[in-house]
Enzyme design. Structure first.
Site, PDB file in Angstrom:
ATOM      1  N   ASP A 124       1.853   1.205   0.652  1.00 37.11           N
ATOM      2  CA  ASP A 124       1.380   0.706   1.951  1.00 37.11           C
ATOM      3  C   ASP A 124       1.035   1.892   2.858  1.00 37.11           C
ATOM      4  OD1 ASP A 124       1.003  -0.626   4.333  1.00 37.11           O
ATOM      5  OD2 ASP A 124       2.748  -1.923   4.100  1.00 37.11           O
TER       6      ASP A 124
ATOM      7  N   HIS B  97      -5.674  -9.356   1.136  1.00 32.97           N
ATOM      8  CA  HIS B  97      -5.385  -8.673   2.406  1.00 32.97           C
ATOM      9  C   HIS B  97      -6.362  -7.522   2.671  1.00 32.97           C
ATOM     10  CE1 HIS B  97      -2.759  -7.279   5.662  1.00 32.97           C
ATOM     11  NE2 HIS B  97      -2.730  -6.081   5.116  1.00 32.97           N
TER      12      HIS B  97
HETATM   13  C1  HEM Z   1      -3.829  -2.465   3.868  1.00 29.84           C
HETATM   14  C2  HEM Z   1       0.502  -4.580   3.314  1.00 29.84           C
HETATM   15  C3  HEM Z   1       0.244  -6.256   7.846  1.00 29.84           C
HETATM   16  C4  HEM Z   1      -3.930  -3.940   8.465  1.00 29.84           C
HETATM   17  C5  HEM Z   1      -2.634  -2.893   3.331  1.00 29.84           C
HETATM   18  C6  HEM Z   1      -2.203  -2.637   1.978  1.00 29.84           C
HETATM   19  C7  HEM Z   1      -0.984  -3.218   1.843  1.00 29.84           C
HETATM   20  C8  HEM Z   1      -0.654  -3.858   3.078  1.00 29.84           C
HETATM   21  C9  HEM Z   1      -0.109  -3.221   0.593  1.00 29.84           C
HETATM   22  C10 HEM Z   1      -2.992  -1.870   0.906  1.00 29.84           C
HETATM   23  C11 HEM Z   1      -2.752  -0.396   0.890  1.00 29.84           C
HETATM   24  C12 HEM Z   1      -3.169   0.336   2.123  1.00 29.84           C
HETATM   25  O1  HEM Z   1      -4.357   0.680   2.337  1.00 29.84           O
HETATM   26  O2  HEM Z   1      -2.286   0.550   2.936  1.00 29.84           O
HETATM   27  C13 HEM Z   1       0.793  -5.238   4.495  1.00 29.84           C
HETATM   28  C14 HEM Z   1       1.968  -6.040   4.720  1.00 29.84           C
HETATM   29  C15 HEM Z   1       1.891  -6.519   5.989  1.00 29.84           C
HETATM   30  C16 HEM Z   1       0.669  -6.007   6.567  1.00 29.84           C
HETATM   31  C17 HEM Z   1       3.072  -6.291   3.687  1.00 29.84           C
HETATM   32  C18 HEM Z   1       2.861  -7.375   6.753  1.00 29.84           C
HETATM   33  C19 HEM Z   1       4.159  -7.391   6.517  1.00 29.84           C
HETATM   34  C20 HEM Z   1      -0.903  -5.772   8.417  1.00 29.84           C
HETATM   35  C21 HEM Z   1      -1.326  -6.002   9.776  1.00 29.84           C
HETATM   36  C22 HEM Z   1      -2.497  -5.349   9.950  1.00 29.84           C
HETATM   37  C23 HEM Z   1      -2.822  -4.710   8.683  1.00 29.84           C
HETATM   38  C24 HEM Z   1      -0.540  -6.806  10.813  1.00 29.84           C
HETATM   39  C25 HEM Z   1      -3.365  -5.245  11.182  1.00 29.84           C
HETATM   40  C26 HEM Z   1      -3.517  -6.195  12.041  1.00 29.84           C
HETATM   41  C27 HEM Z   1      -4.247  -3.341   7.280  1.00 29.84           C
HETATM   42  C28 HEM Z   1      -5.427  -2.519   7.092  1.00 29.84           C
HETATM   43  C29 HEM Z   1      -5.419  -2.114   5.753  1.00 29.84           C
HETATM   44  C30 HEM Z   1      -4.210  -2.681   5.161  1.00 29.84           C
HETATM   45  C31 HEM Z   1      -6.457  -2.161   8.159  1.00 29.84           C
HETATM   46  C32 HEM Z   1      -6.457  -1.234   5.056  1.00 29.84           C
HETATM   47  C33 HEM Z   1      -7.604  -2.105   4.598  1.00 29.84           C
HETATM   48  C34 HEM Z   1      -8.687  -1.324   3.894  1.00 29.84           C
HETATM   49  O3  HEM Z   1      -8.580  -1.096   2.681  1.00 29.84           O
HETATM   50  O4  HEM Z   1      -9.665  -0.978   4.567  1.00 29.84           O
HETATM   51  N1  HEM Z   1      -1.671  -3.642   3.987  1.00 29.84           N
HETATM   52  N2  HEM Z   1       0.028  -5.250   5.628  1.00 29.84           N
HETATM   53  N3  HEM Z   1      -1.839  -4.996   7.784  1.00 29.84           N
HETATM   54  N4  HEM Z   1      -3.544  -3.410   6.108  1.00 29.84           N
HETATM   55 FE1  HEM Z   1      -1.803  -4.383   5.849  1.00 29.84          FE
END
Ligand code: HEM
Length: 392
Positions: free
Chosen positions: A212, A302
């Protein structure tokens, strides 16, 4: 080593610049100083153009304190308080003993301690300024199940270090000086893997086991600067911090098979590569189709939903895991203290959260239970204090 000379013990305790391990060695008289690369001695400068803790690679432990101003606290009090807190932070982060520290030995292991201050709308108002338009509670989202006990606040203090004793002591010292002006609204503590357990530069894993933080602008890059730093007024060289406490249903997640888990995000659990192949930092191919003619990265994934076509709609994420005692009858209360920095909350964070609110398979297992927005003022010089651009 010069440090082993005994005469400076008293000066060291009073904090005039001695590093922690040097002092321990002098007191002992026989102890070997630790290796130069010992994690406990590492410091992050407190003074500078930007506050520490934004560009800093995430430490292993963080405690967030949201404080409310006591009734009757005015602009002069704010100035006094921020001077005091900045002095404390300047010393603690360098492994020096702050004034009136009754456990001075605990201050001597800085372990990359950073102290970052954020101002809520109430504090900015008390200072006599109109808060920026984005400095307010976020709009409500359908996924939210917010508990007011984890929302909002006038002053945020984020204390982060690679050692939990260092964090606890710094929190205690800062609260001692803040208590005349503030009361605690909420506190949250989070963690990542201990420093040294993985090679430096490894992206963190959350408690779902996902890598993450992969797609994140690199600190110090032009891209990062553009996305994160505010440009005008008292917030120039500062930023904003969105904090979302997001409960993660580990029991429900347990019932999902591995392909289902990977599809919910669009990346593999093993190395965090996009489902379209390669390694962690390779670009996902959002158009690629599988044998059945469906996109390999599903429409509900996601990463598809979180990514905008507008390059300005991006944020810098720096989250921590939490794992607190469960309520009666349950076996976990775990999740993520999601934190993001951006120059403008309304233009950058809100559109992403709106899209995720509309569709994101992860929503089945994640629930926002706390929410707060703070303005993070710029850093200060050795003679200054955090907040001076607002309060002078
Ligand atoms: C990407 C998990 C909440 C925004 C990711 C990734 C994971 C992840 C595993 C893929 C790896 C990475 O690029 O970091 C989670 C989990 C969440 C959560 C478990 C809640 C418990 C959020 C929230 C936001 C968010 C609340 C914004 C409002 C993003 C963004 C990416 C991302 C912008 C990158 C997307 C891209 O590839 O351009 N998240 N996330 N996430 N997450 Fe989350």
């Amino acid at each position: 080593r010069q440090l082993l000379g005994g005469a400076a013990i008293g000066a060291g305790i009073l904090g005039a610049g001695a590093g922690g391990f040097g002092l321990a060695a002098r007191r002992d008289g026989t102890a070997e100083p630790p290796p130069e690369d010992a994690y406990g001695t590492a410091t992050v400068p407190f003074h500078g153009k930007h506050q520490a803790g934004i560009l800093t690679t995430g430490q292993a432990h963080a405690t967030l304190l949201a404080l409310d101003l006591r009734p009757g606290t005015g602009r002069d009090d704010l100035r006094r308080m921020m001077r005091l807190l900045s002095q404390d932070a300047a010393r603690l982060t360098q492994g020096e003993v702050p004034l009136a520290d009754s456990e001075p030995e605990l201050a001597l292991v800085p372990a990359r301690l950073t102290v970052t201050f954020g101002f809520g709308p109430g504090l900015v108002d008390t200072a006599g300024q109109a808060p920026p338009s984005w400095l307010a509670a976020l709009p409500g989202f359908g996924v939210d199940r917010l508990d007011p006990a984890y929302c909002d606040g006038d002053l945020l203090i984020e204390v982060a270090a690679d050692d939990p004793v260092t964090v606890a002591h710094a929190v205690r010292m800062l609260l001692k000086d803040a208590r005349a002006f503030t009361g605690i609204r909420w506190t949250q503590s989070g963690f990542r893997r201990a420093r040294g357990t993985e090679p430096g530069g490894t992206t963190m894993r959350n408690l779902f086991g996902q890598i993450d933080g992969t797609v994140n602008p690199a600190p110090g890059s032009e891209d990062f600067d553009q996305l994160v730093w505010c440009r005008e007024g008292w917030l120039a060289d500062g930023t904003s911090l969105v904090i979302r406490r997001i409960h993660m249903d580990l029991e429900g997640w347990d019932r999902l098979d591995r392909p289902g888990r990977e599809q919910s995000v669009g990346r593999t659990l093993g190395n965090g590569a996009p489902l379209t192949g390669g390694n962690e930092h390779d670009e996902p191919d959002f158009e690629a189709l599988n044998a059945q003619g469906f996109t390999v990265i599903p429409p509900f994934a996601h990463i598809r939903r979180a990514r905008s076509e507008n390059p300005r709609e991006r944020i810098v994420r720096r989250s921590y895991n939490y794992d607190d005692p469960p309520p009666a009858g349950q076996i976990s209360d775990s999740g993520m203290i999601f934190m993001s920095c951006q120059a403008d909350v309304d233009r950058q964070f809100v559109p992403i959260q709106r899209r995720l609110d509309e569709l994101d398979l992860l929503n089945q297992w994640t629930t926002p239970v706390g929410s707060a927005v703070f303005a993070v003022p710029p850093g200060c010089g050795a003679d200054g204090y955090i907040g001076e651009t607002l309060l002078e």
